[in-house]
Design a protein around this motif. Structure first.
Motif, mmCIF file in Angstrom:
data_model
loop_
_atom_site.group_PDB
_atom_site.id
_atom_site.type_symbol
_atom_site.label_atom_id
_atom_site.label_comp_id
_atom_site.label_asym_id
_atom_site.label_seq_id
_atom_site.Cartn_x
_atom_site.Cartn_y
_atom_site.Cartn_z
ATOM 1 N N ASP A 1 0.833 -1.211 0.000
ATOM 2 C CA ASP A 1 0.000 0.000 0.000
ATOM 3 C C ASP A 1 0.864 1.256 0.000
ATOM 4 O O ASP A 1 0.550 2.247 -0.675
ATOM 5 N N CYS A 2 1.949 1.215 0.766
ATOM 6 C CA CYS A 2 2.894 2.336 0.787
ATOM 7 C C CYS A 2 3.553 2.499 -0.590
ATOM 8 O O CYS A 2 3.697 3.605 -1.103
ATOM 9 N N LYS B 1 2.301 1.606 -3.430
ATOM 10 C CA LYS B 1 1.288 2.143 -4.343
ATOM 11 C C LYS B 1 1.180 3.658 -4.214
ATOM 12 O O LYS B 1 1.084 4.372 -5.229
ATOM 13 N N GLN B 2 1.200 4.171 -2.988
ATOM 14 C CA GLN B 2 1.123 5.614 -2.771
ATOM 15 C C GLN B 2 2.286 6.338 -3.445
ATOM 16 O O GLN B 2 2.114 7.398 -4.046
ATOM 17 N N THR C 1 2.191 5.741 -7.625
ATOM 18 C CA THR C 1 1.058 6.309 -8.359
ATOM 19 C C THR C 1 0.958 7.818 -8.164
ATOM 20 O O THR C 1 0.021 8.456 -8.647
ATOM 21 N N SER C 2 1.933 8.398 -7.465
ATOM 22 C CA SER C 2 1.966 9.841 -7.305
ATOM 23 C C SER C 2 2.245 10.511 -8.653
ATOM 24 O O SER C 2 2.824 9.905 -9.564
ATOM 25 N N THR D 1 6.135 15.499 3.262
ATOM 26 C CA THR D 1 4.860 14.866 2.948
ATOM 27 C C THR D 1 4.484 13.877 4.047
ATOM 28 O O THR D 1 5.301 13.538 4.913
ATOM 29 N N LEU E 1 3.434 10.107 4.742
ATOM 30 C CA LEU E 1 3.507 8.777 4.134
ATOM 31 C C LEU E 1 3.120 7.753 5.183
ATOM 32 O O LEU E 1 3.775 7.651 6.229
ATOM 33 N N VAL E 2 2.056 7.026 4.925
ATOM 34 C CA VAL E 2 1.485 6.035 5.851
ATOM 35 C C VAL E 2 1.447 6.560 7.293
ATOM 36 O O VAL E 2 1.842 5.872 8.236
#
Length: 518
Positions: free
Chosen positions: A97-98, A100-101, A104-105, A402, A404-405
């Motif tokens: 999931d991390c 993917k973040q 896909t940015s 930023t 992040l998770v």
């Protein structure tokens, strides 16, 4: 005397700049909130700031220290933190999931997660691997159509079988002797990318044939472009030190050998581009064009009224990029595939059966149409890519702070996505250390697509992934049909380990014995 004083002033100024930069970096490092994250660094001393865990990472097998830190923190831990040389912060994630973040940015304008391969960029220039933002986006728009056409598939189908047959004949002549598969596949894929992408013959397969006709155990390549490129990308401590203080622009000023080698490299690549341009201008209708020729005509359709093409320098930078990314990754995949065939004889039999079930003869050409029907062969290669991804790790640098998770991450932090460990994460894989091609025929809908990244993912995924897979299959299928392969007796009790530079390798280099099938 005046010149000497100016030089001393320049050296003194540079030294003062380095000391001041080091002091600022030390203070920022000590105060960083990242130290509260799980990781190996416990003592915030000056020695820790200077060397971090560089020695530990450098001395052990690829990703072994990171794997240990990750498992000590718990496999559900999304971020692991450590310090590199001179206080550089590193985060690693093996959480899909991390990942993917991050992947896909937005990547086209003002990207948050930047590629910052400063040392490689000094060598390769602004190609698809190293460029960022609008420069990368423009290059991708121009180059993408060339990789989407049938032209490259047709070119591969014409070039690969002949070169593979020459490799097979050299192995037949040395049946019963050790074959260093990594060097042989490296030579073969170099010729493939040279002809298919640039209409340039590196004559690497000639070196393999010379190996088969004498007692020389190694394959030596003499093309000036390859010699210069390998020399340029070899590890260099001084360059790494300069990059740590953002002084990499001075590397060719300080190192005369670097300056001279870059000139040789750029001249050699420029000659390849010019030769392809001449060939393109004289091309006959119906002749299959190489990738570089397709790029001569490619235009940026999104640049307003003026459709801009790639400049000579841009073509030169992309040539170096395609040469590295298109040659070394495929040869690495082929070498690991043979390694796995020798380690699992029962799987080798199943792959051979799948190949024979979809070919029309025992010695005729194996076409892409046949290969596309070989489902177990495809599953086998996917499993090779899972346990031995040619690119074992990718990195991004944060351009600004930023979240992040759930963690606030400062600008400048380097985030590593460990593809090698992600492919071994028990959250996403059953029996992750076992080699089981069947898992690819049994995947369910819950499969997390960002848990398998042999070619990255998102906007900056590998532009040549389909090309690489087709090439690997066209190389391996005839070899597997022709030979039964076994690990060399001299390596039966060898403890192989992964190492990484540009692409993933195992040491010592795998040697096999081949036996022609009846």
């Amino acid at each position: 005397m005046r010149a000497m004083l100016l030089i001393l002033d320049w050296i003194g100024g540079l030294f003062a700049f380095i000391i001041l930069s080091a002091l600022i970096k030390w203070i920022i490092w000590r105060r960083s909130p990242l130290h509260k994250l799980p990781g190996p660094i416990k003592e915030l001393s000056l020695l820790t700031w200077v060397k971090g865990v560089f020695v530990e990472i450098n001395e052990e097998a690829f990703m072994k220290p990171q794997e240990r830190w990750w498992k000590q923190a718990g496999i559900d831990t999304p971020l692991i933190h450590w310090t590199g040389m001179f206080g550089q912060h590193f985060l690693m994630t093996v959480d899909a999931d991390c990942v993917k973040q991050i992947l896909t940015s937005k990547v086209d304008v003002d990207p948050l997660y930047m590629k910052n391969y400063v040392v490689v960029k000094r060598s390769l220039g602004d190609g698809l691997v190293t460029a960022n933002g609008s420069i990368w986006h423009r290059h991708r728009r121009i180059i993408q159509p060339a990789f989407d056409t049938k032209a490259l598939e047709n070119k591969l189908s014409c070039v690969v079988p002949g070169l593979v047959n020459r490799l097979i004949q050299s192995w037949i002549s040395k049946e019963g002797n050790d074959v260093d598969v990594a060097s042989h596949f490296s030579a073969l894929t170099l010729d493939v990318i040279g002809i298919v992408a640039f209409s340039h013959d590196f004559q690497a397969t000639d070196a393999v044939e010379k190996w088969s006709s004498d007692i020389n155990p190694s394959v030596k390549l003499h093309d000036p472009l390859i010699r210069a490129l390998r020399k340029e990308l070899s590890p260099n401590i001084l360059r790494m030190l300069l990059a740590s203080f953002n002084l990499q622009r001075f590397d060719d000023t300080i190192l005369r050998s670097t300056r001279e080698n870059r000139k040789v490299l750029n001249d050699a690549v420029g000659a390849v581009v010019k030769k392809a341009k001449v060939s393109h201008s004289l091309s006959e209708s119906g002749r299959k064009k190489c990738l570089l020729e397709l790029l001569f005509d490619a235009e940026d359709a999104h640049s307003g009224h003026e459709k801009r093409k790639l400049s000579f320098k841009e073509l030169r930078d992309e040539t170096k990029t395609v040469l590295i990314s298109g040659h070394d990754t495929t040869s690495t995949l082929c070498a690991f595939a043979v390694y796995r065939l020798t380690k699992h004889p029962h799987i080798q039999k199943l792959v051979f059966k799948d190949i024979m079930d979809h070919t029309t003869s025992t010695d005729g050409p194996i076409t892409l149409e046949m290969i596309k029907k070989m489902t177990y062969f495809d599953a086998f290669l996917h499993e090779v890519l899972r346990l031995h991804p040619p690119v074992g790790m990718i990195a991004r640098d944060l351009s600004r702070r930023t979240n992040l998770v759930g963690e606030s991450i400062p600008a400048g932090t380097r985030i590593q996505i460990s593809i090698y460990l992600l492919h071994r994460n028990p959250k996403y894989w059953t029996d992750p250390e076992e080699f089981k091609p069947e898992r690819w025929q049994e995947r369910d809908e819950k499969f997390h697509h960002f848990a398998f990244l042999p070619f990255s993912a998102g906007g900056r995924n590998c532009i040549g992934q389909r090309f690489a897979m087709y090439e690997a299959k066209l190389i391996l299928a005839p070899i597997i049909r022709e030979f039964e392969m076994m690990l060399s007796p001299s390596q039966e009790n060898v403890d192989f380990k992964h190492v990484n530079f540009i692409t993933l390798k195992i040491i010592p280099s795998v040697k096999v014995r081949v036996k022609r099938r009846l």
